[in-house]
Design a protein around this motif. Sequence first.
Motif, PDB file in Angstrom:
ATOM      1  N   LEU A 149       0.405  -1.361   0.233  1.00 23.92           N
ATOM      2  CA  LEU A 149      -0.092  -0.373  -0.077  1.00 23.92           C
ATOM      3  C   LEU A 149       0.457   1.338   0.307  1.00 23.92           C
ATOM      4  CD1 LEU A 149      -2.950  -1.809   2.535  1.00 23.92           C
ATOM      5  CD2 LEU A 149      -3.080  -0.454  -0.161  1.00 23.92           C
ATOM      6  N   ILE A 168      -7.575   3.827  -3.879  1.00 23.69           N
ATOM      7  CA  ILE A 168      -6.877   2.052  -3.041  1.00 23.69           C
ATOM      8  C   ILE A 168      -8.997   1.786  -1.837  1.00 23.69           C
ATOM      9  CG2 ILE A 168      -6.199   2.033  -0.374  1.00 23.69           C
ATOM     10  CD1 ILE A 168      -3.637   3.353  -1.106  1.00 23.69           C
ATOM     11  N   PHE A 169      -9.177   0.913  -1.740  1.00 18.01           N
ATOM     12  CA  PHE A 169     -10.418   0.888  -1.715  1.00 18.01           C
ATOM     13  C   PHE A 169     -10.197   0.144   0.209  1.00 18.01           C
ATOM     14  CE2 PHE A 169     -10.719   0.365  -6.528  1.00 18.01           C
ATOM     15  CZ  PHE A 169     -11.466   1.542  -6.641  1.00 18.01           C
ATOM     16  N   ASN A 170     -11.283   0.541   0.730  1.00 19.99           N
ATOM     17  CA  ASN A 170     -11.221   0.027   1.599  1.00 19.99           C
ATOM     18  C   ASN A 170     -10.406   0.245   2.985  1.00 19.99           C
ATOM     19  OD1 ASN A 170     -12.424  -1.821   4.352  1.00 19.99           O
ATOM     20  ND2 ASN A 170     -13.045  -3.276   2.803  1.00 19.99           N
ATOM     21  N   ARG A 171     -10.401   0.535   4.367  1.00 22.32           N
ATOM     22  CA  ARG A 171      -9.233   1.150   4.864  1.00 22.32           C
ATOM     23  C   ARG A 171      -8.993   0.301   5.777  1.00 22.32           C
ATOM     24  NH1 ARG A 171     -12.886   4.872   8.277  1.00 22.32           N
ATOM     25  NH2 ARG A 171     -14.030   2.698   9.346  1.00 22.32           N
ATOM     26  N   GLY A 172      -7.786   0.936   6.447  1.00 17.98           N
ATOM     27  CA  GLY A 172      -7.842   0.043   7.471  1.00 17.98           C
ATOM     28  C   GLY A 172      -6.069  -1.099   6.820  1.00 17.98           C
ATOM     29  N   ASP A 173      -6.516  -2.192   7.782  1.00 17.76           N
ATOM     30  CA  ASP A 173      -5.125  -3.170   7.055  1.00 17.76           C
ATOM     31  C   ASP A 173      -6.278  -3.837   6.310  1.00 17.76           C
ATOM     32  OD1 ASP A 173      -7.244  -4.823   8.582  1.00 17.76           O
ATOM     33  OD2 ASP A 173      -5.643  -5.301   9.652  1.00 17.76           O
ATOM     34  N   ARG A 174      -7.450  -4.157   6.203  1.00 23.14           N
ATOM     35  CA  ARG A 174      -8.364  -4.054   4.832  1.00 23.14           C
ATOM     36  C   ARG A 174      -8.545  -3.756   3.317  1.00 23.14           C
ATOM     37  NH1 ARG A 174      -9.956  -2.750   9.364  1.00 23.14           N
ATOM     38  NH2 ARG A 174     -11.970  -1.527   8.163  1.00 23.14           N
ATOM     39  N   SER A 175      -7.627  -2.521   3.989  1.00 20.86           N
ATOM     40  CA  SER A 175      -7.297  -1.507   2.391  1.00 20.86           C
ATOM     41  C   SER A 175      -6.164  -2.598   0.933  1.00 20.86           C
ATOM     42  CB  SER A 175      -6.362  -0.751   2.406  1.00 20.86           C
ATOM     43  OG  SER A 175      -6.342   0.750   3.504  1.00 20.86           O
TER      44      SER A 175
END
Lengths: 517, 426
Positions: A149, A168-175
């Motif tokens: 990322l 970059i879709f989603n957030r945190g470690d789900r990115s």
Amino acid sequence: MPKCTVNGKQIEVKPGTSIIEAFKEAGENIAHYCWHPGLSVAGVCRLCMVEIEGNPRLQIACNTMVQEGMVVSNQSDKVKDAVRWGLDFHLINHPLDCPICDQAGECGLQEQYMEFGKYEPEMAERKVKKRKVVDLGPKVVLDSERCILCSRCVRFTDEVTKTRELGIFNRGDRSEIGTFKDRPLDNNYSLNTVDICPVGALTSRDFRFRQRVWYLKNKETICTGCSTGCNVKAYYNEDGLFRVKPVHNEDINGYWMCDEGRDIYKFANPEFRLKTARKGTQDHWDDINVVEAAKSVGSIVKTSVDTDGAGSVAVVLTGQHSNEEYDAILEWINGDLKVDQVYHWVNNPEKFDDFDGLLLRGDRNPNTKGLLERLDARKLNKTWQDFETKLKAGTVKVVIVVGPENPAVYSDMGEKVQLINGVDKVVWMSACPVGELNTMTGTTWQIPLKTFVEKPGTYVNFQGRAQTVKPVTFLVKQALSVVEAVQLMAGEASKVELVEPEHHPKKNYFVYSRGPL
Amino acid sequence: MEVKILTEHYDKPEFQGLDGYKKHGGYETLAKALKLKPEEIKNQVKEAGLRGRGGAGFPTGVKWGFLPENGETRYLLCNADEGEPGTFKDRLMMERAPHQLIEGMLISAFAIHSPKSYIYIRGEYFESLRIVEKAIKEAYSAGLLGKNILGSGFSHDMDVYSGAGAYICGEETGMISSLEGKKGQPKLKPPFPAIEGYLGKPTIVNNVESLAAVKYIIRDGVQAYRKYGTEKSPGTKLFSVSGNVMKPGTYEVPLGYPLKDLIEVECGGLKPGRKLKAVIPGGSSAPVLTAEEAQRATMDYECLAQMGSMLGSGAVIVIDDSNCMVDLLHVIMHFYHHESCGQCTPCREGTGWLDKIVSGIHAGTGRLQDVQLIEQVSQHMMGRTICALSDAAAMPALSFVEKFREEFEFYVREGRSRVKEVVANA
Ligand SMILES: Cc1cc2nc3c(=O)[nH]c(=O)nc-3n(C[C@H](O)[C@H](O)[C@H](O)COP(=O)(O)O)c2cc1C
Ligand code: SF4
Ligand code: SF4
Ligand code: SF4
Ligand code: FES
């Protein structure tokens, strides 16, 4: 010009230089992933930590500008500890893919870990699972789990191509990196994202699994895909070329090259090449030794000039060869034999002046400028129309074509072959077989030529900038450069030696298939 | 003792509407302010020592002073995202006294020469949204917003923006990104918003309470305002108290007020038979105080900082002895893991890692080294990222483990909570 001290070295930098650039200038190593000199600063990987004298907190070098008198270092235990942990953060969710990862051998994560790493992993938890083998577009394949990322690829499509396919879709470690549903990563510069991806998250569909990179050697050369002349590295081994990647040249291509240009290596590889000289007519062809072929062509041309005059010979040149090659053939044809029927074959006149705004030019020849300079110098400014008239009049008995090296950009190949079909003797020199020649009614010689990676030469790009390259490797034994062919034709004491391509297969050699062209 | 300055008329339903607000002196301060020079207002706010109520406690007047001198358009952005777990004071301020906020914003906007402001309200606060929108309409109809306000020559427009409910949109640059229609992600600093903010223009982001307080500084004057609070933390502050107290709620007290009194007097103390175990004094990101520390703490920026914690957004979370600290940290870590925007590696990976380590302990599968690992991971997340969310996750983790280590170690050794057992057997 601010002065600063980087790891004890005093240097002077231009105003507005960031600390990370100062490190590069001082020749000091500094860990980093997200920073790329051709892109904006993201400041997200947090590896380029430095300690600035008088500042209790560590700073990132990529987003901090050098100030007069600054003393910076990344040698303290505090910085080293931060970088070690920074790398561990990058690795905790990174899959153990190295043995099967295409990037192994040139992976930023492997390299930086070897240099700066902690070596004592502490992560005992389950890793985050993400998508694997995702088609981002026709040329790029994503492995989300490997992505760190760094956002370089996203910034590239935002800032360089401005096509904005990636996000970059989603957030945190789900990115996760991804494309919008109906908008694949499909622009003519998409493979640059593969180059700048510091890990094996983005791979080139063309290159992936074809070769382990440690089996490849590389040399610098230029791309001959168009008149821009991007600086590149060609990667090769005994089996041929496997890829080209851009080399930074601020004045020509910056950090990038186009996807189309990346395909040029394919036309240089043996499976696509004309491997021996041939002589024949219509459907009957014989393979002949290239040296013999060139010599006999030479005497045929000479005889024609002697008996029917210089007007019986015509030469067609494309903008695909080097200055040295043009000089050699023009010196022989025009200088020695006084032939002045020399014509410039323009492959796509209607698109010749196009420009895509980044690098790719409508003139898909690397050396049109070099050729025109030479034709002008000798006042050989004949029109194509003149050639056609002469052909119709039947005064031309011998035509020599120094055909394109990259036939893909010569869509009018069939048309041109038809045009000269009927001439008594045709000499067609090219790196690739030209299928259309099978219909020739006159006697035809095909002489295999070397490609841009097999010969030294100078090319003048659209800006008028001359770039000289050295051979990268040899791929087809019987191929000659135009210089060599002319030496044989002109009957000079031949310096020509046919070069054997390297070949020493290794034990347990990686099995590959280069795939279709 | 509660001092009701900002909350003076909060018990009167009519205070919500324009007429009711005016009945209690509403917009008189605006009229007064518009007769002053913007510079004077700025100076008064600076002299009053008002510190931002959004969490960082940065002096409001000083922040305003960072705006460039040139005539570039500048924006005022009211931070009503109120995302910090435990905090619910801005909501009260918007719902009981929307005009008080508008008035405070107008005075602030006048002081900083801003023609346009936005109130960024968190998406979950539909009631606040409705009430504030209505108040803005009323203000427009009454000529308090729009062109040439109260004939002063000053014009200002105000709008409301509803977030989609991400904690990170409370961070000022994340808020600006969100307002710009982008993904709510913090931006690298420098440049700071006061130089390059919303749409690349200078922007001041202030919390609801900070902006409302501006009105009272101008109304009553610097000296009157400074009568409350301490030298370094003047004025009053709204604390939203939750957790194991008899009367949770929002209380306005002078800064410097003893935490013990806030719990005992204002909130009616703990539930019968319970003992105080810990207090989080400034929202879930603030380092926890032990019961002993809580006895000594006063609610001001300097005392809490000195104790290694912070006043933050003023969310006091009271924890009694029936609570398991592992349990609490588990919830907190889950929140920060979920809310990390994912840009910076230490935060993206660190919050997830901490969540997993604490979850492991909580599930009874922890390893002994995990307790130390929580500390190490947290330490390496602090001060290493674009915004303070990473610190916000690291600070509670670090303080919980440091101050309640045996509770964590017991959980790891036995695979169960000591506290639950004690409570069950009591
Ligand atoms: C992760 C994070 C969340 C934040 N959430 C809020 C919030 O919900 N409300 C708020 O006023 N400030 C919040 N802040 C602080 C803001 O960034 C900013 O400092 C504040 O709005 C400035 O206003 P003030 O000077 O009036 O305090 C948050 C900060 C961080 C790092
Ligand atoms: S795919 Fe590669 S370049 Fe893109 S963000 Fe991930 S690691 Fe960086
Ligand atoms: S722009 Fe032209 S020279 Fe550059 S890579 Fe593309 S084809 Fe090659
Ligand atoms: S610290 Fe966390 S939330 Fe803040 S910008 Fe970085 S990743 Fe996003
Ligand atoms: S290179 Fe500086 S933070 Fe990534």
